[in-house]
Design an enzyme around this catalytic site. Structure first.
Site, PDB file in Angstrom:
ATOM      1  N   GLU A  54       0.622  -1.257  -0.239  1.00  0.00           N
ATOM      2  CA  GLU A  54      -0.354   0.091  -0.047  1.00  0.00           C
ATOM      3  C   GLU A  54       0.597   1.141  -0.128  1.00  0.00           C
ATOM      4  O   GLU A  54       1.792   1.044   0.405  1.00  0.00           O
ATOM      5  CB  GLU A  54      -0.619   0.153   1.276  1.00  0.00           C
ATOM      6  CG  GLU A  54      -2.128  -0.614   1.674  1.00  0.00           C
ATOM      7  CD  GLU A  54      -2.819  -0.784   2.656  1.00  0.00           C
ATOM      8  OE1 GLU A  54      -2.942   0.451   3.236  1.00  0.00           O
ATOM      9  OE2 GLU A  54      -3.187  -2.094   2.930  1.00  0.00           O
ATOM     10  N   CYS A 100       3.003   8.361   1.314  1.00  0.00           N
ATOM     11  CA  CYS A 100       3.449   7.410   2.912  1.00  0.00           C
ATOM     12  C   CYS A 100       3.604   6.313   1.605  1.00  0.00           C
ATOM     13  O   CYS A 100       2.680   5.184   1.480  1.00  0.00           O
ATOM     14  CB  CYS A 100       2.523   6.948   3.759  1.00  0.00           C
ATOM     15  SG  CYS A 100       2.516   5.715   4.954  1.00  0.00           S
ATOM     16  N   CYS A 146       4.341  -7.797   8.217  1.00  0.00           N
ATOM     17  CA  CYS A 146       5.085  -6.666   9.162  1.00  0.00           C
ATOM     18  C   CYS A 146       5.227  -7.959  10.238  1.00  0.00           C
ATOM     19  O   CYS A 146       4.437  -8.858  10.158  1.00  0.00           O
ATOM     20  CB  CYS A 146       4.519  -5.907   9.995  1.00  0.00           C
ATOM     21  SG  CYS A 146       5.829  -4.878  10.513  1.00  0.00           S
ATOM     22  N   CYS A 192       2.658  -5.596  16.688  1.00  0.00           N
ATOM     23  CA  CYS A 192       1.785  -4.736  16.976  1.00  0.00           C
ATOM     24  C   CYS A 192       0.077  -5.331  17.446  1.00  0.00           C
ATOM     25  O   CYS A 192      -0.631  -5.631  16.552  1.00  0.00           O
ATOM     26  CB  CYS A 192       1.830  -3.263  16.547  1.00  0.00           C
ATOM     27  SG  CYS A 192       3.357  -3.073  16.619  1.00  0.00           S
ATOM     28  N   CYS A 218      -2.358  -3.447  15.182  1.00  0.00           N
ATOM     29  CA  CYS A 218      -2.466  -2.686  13.932  1.00  0.00           C
ATOM     30  C   CYS A 218      -2.521  -4.055  13.143  1.00  0.00           C
ATOM     31  O   CYS A 218      -2.185  -5.072  13.069  1.00  0.00           O
ATOM     32  CB  CYS A 218      -0.687  -2.833  13.897  1.00  0.00           C
ATOM     33  SG  CYS A 218      -0.412  -1.657  11.734  1.00  0.00           S
ATOM     34  N   CYS A 274      -2.815   2.190   7.238  1.00  0.00           N
ATOM     35  CA  CYS A 274      -2.186   1.099   8.560  1.00  0.00           C
ATOM     36  C   CYS A 274      -2.913  -0.732   7.816  1.00  0.00           C
ATOM     37  O   CYS A 274      -3.259  -1.008   8.718  1.00  0.00           O
ATOM     38  CB  CYS A 274      -2.015   0.711   9.898  1.00  0.00           C
ATOM     39  SG  CYS A 274      -1.864   2.487   9.846  1.00  0.00           S
TER      40      CYS A 274
END
Ligand code: SAH
Length: 353
Positions: A96, A109, A116, A120, A123, A335
């Site tokens: 993204e 961004c 990932c 977290c 997220c 995110c």
């Protein structure tokens, strides 16, 4: 990433590396600058480089790989023009990129990894883990092709998309070198922000390099107990050591650090936590960016309603704190949400057929 793959992937190469490779092919420095400019303007193939001879274009094709991402999805917010892309990479993975239109310029961004591994709790990017690191060219392409597709010049870059940039530091540093290059996009380090969940060795490395970028640290809790619950990385790099690394970074670079703080109901929005942040930041001009938690529907965590009180409490204790304006609320702009959605829809599609 091996040296070999860097050399084959032409867009991950610096002008100097390209010049050296072309010299071996019997071509002068002028050619390398010409090719570098084509690449950074978004040429999708060597055939497009019409001011090079047919023979040279063919030889380039034999020696290097040149990829360009395909826009798999694009969403434009009707409210504020925020544009979100889901790019499909050469191997079929998707990443993204978000373009935000601020008064001070257009900011893009970018993602640094496919998925990932930091895990977290709040997220969406963490769900599914890390698939792989992005190559420098794949980070760069997000800027190049967002600029090309929107027709809007990009002034600022934030490394705050999917992935942990300091978990892919070698490629991220190369990306910064490329984007900074006067023959390329020429975006200065002062126009770049890098956000990390707190990988201390990476912060130390950035400090040693003394780059003029803005470091953002995803703090989300000032105490070990809370932070370990919502950010597993805290078990490897404790928040006490993280604060120490931030102080050292400031001492070395003189650059103010920005602390990201997503406000979660009943978890990290207590007054004592604001007081602890103020205490830990003493001696350093930090800036706390309070983020209204984006509701990720897979997560039980809910947005806090105490943003303003928390902000005031920080400011009363001498800490600059702002509440982040949320852009693109109508387009899953934050995110990892779009990638999640596309993955879910793909799975549903497969189940239906
Ligand atoms: N891995 C890096 C950069 C990617 S995340 C990092 O951790 O900083 C970019 C920012 O968005 C981080 O501050 C992250 O903690 C925050 N974020 C992630 N999910 C969020 C959510 N649901 N609501 C608000 N902020 C979120």
């Amino acid at each position: 990433m091996t040296r070999e793959t860097t050399l084959c992937d032409i867009k991950s190469m610096t002008v100097e590396e390209l010049a050296a490779a072309l010299r071996e092919m019997g071509e002068g420095a002028f050619r390398s600058r010409q090719i570098f400019a084509w690449l950074h303007r978004g040429a999708r193939s060597f055939e497009e480089m019409t001011d090079l001879s047919k023979d040279l274009r063919a030889r380039l094709g034999e020696r290097f790989t040149l990829y360009a991402p395909r826009p798999a999805r694009k969403q434009v917010s009707s409210a504020d023009g925020t544009t979100k892309y889901l790019w499909e990479l050469a191997d079929g993975n998707c990443i993204e990129t978000v373009l935000m239109r601020y008064r001070h310029g257009n900011t893009v961004c970018v993602s640094s990894q496919v998925g990932c591994r930091m895990g977290c709790a709040f997220c969406a990017s963490a769900i599914g883990g890390k698939v792989r690191d992005l190559r420098p060219s794949e980070i760069l392409d997000q800027v190049i092709f967002t600029q090309l597709d929107t027709g809007l010049p990009v002034g600022n870059i934030v490394l705050m998309g999917i992935g942990e940039p300091l978990d892919n530091l070698v490629s991220v540093l190369r990306f910064l070198e490329l984007v900074n290059c006067p023959q390329g996009l020429n975006i200065g380090m002062r126009h770049v922000s890098l956000s990390t969940c707190g990988l201390i060795p990476g912060i130390q490395r950035l400090g040693e390099l003394g780059l003029q970028l803005t470091l953002s640290v995803s703090l989300h809790a000032p105490d070990s107990e809370t932070r370990s619950k919502i950010m597993p990385v805290n078990r490897a790099y404790d928040v006490e050591d993280l604060f120490a690394a931030c102080h050292a970074y400031f001492k070395k670079t003189g650059r103010r650090i920005s602390f990201e703080y997503a406000m979660i109901d009943g978890v990290n929005d207590h007054d004592w936590q604001a007081d602890l942040i103020a205490k830990k930041l003493r001696g350093m001009p930090g800036h706390v960016n309070l983020i209204p938690l984006n509701d990720v529907h897979e997560s039980p965590l809910k947005p806090s309603r105490r943003l303003r009180q928390f902000q005031k409490r920080l400011e009363d204790r001498g800490v600059t704190a702002t509440v982040r304006r949320s852009l693109g609320g109508d387009i899953d702009a934050s995110c990892g949400q779009l990638r999640r959605k596309a993955m879910e829809e793909d799975t549903q599609g497969r189940q239906e057929t």
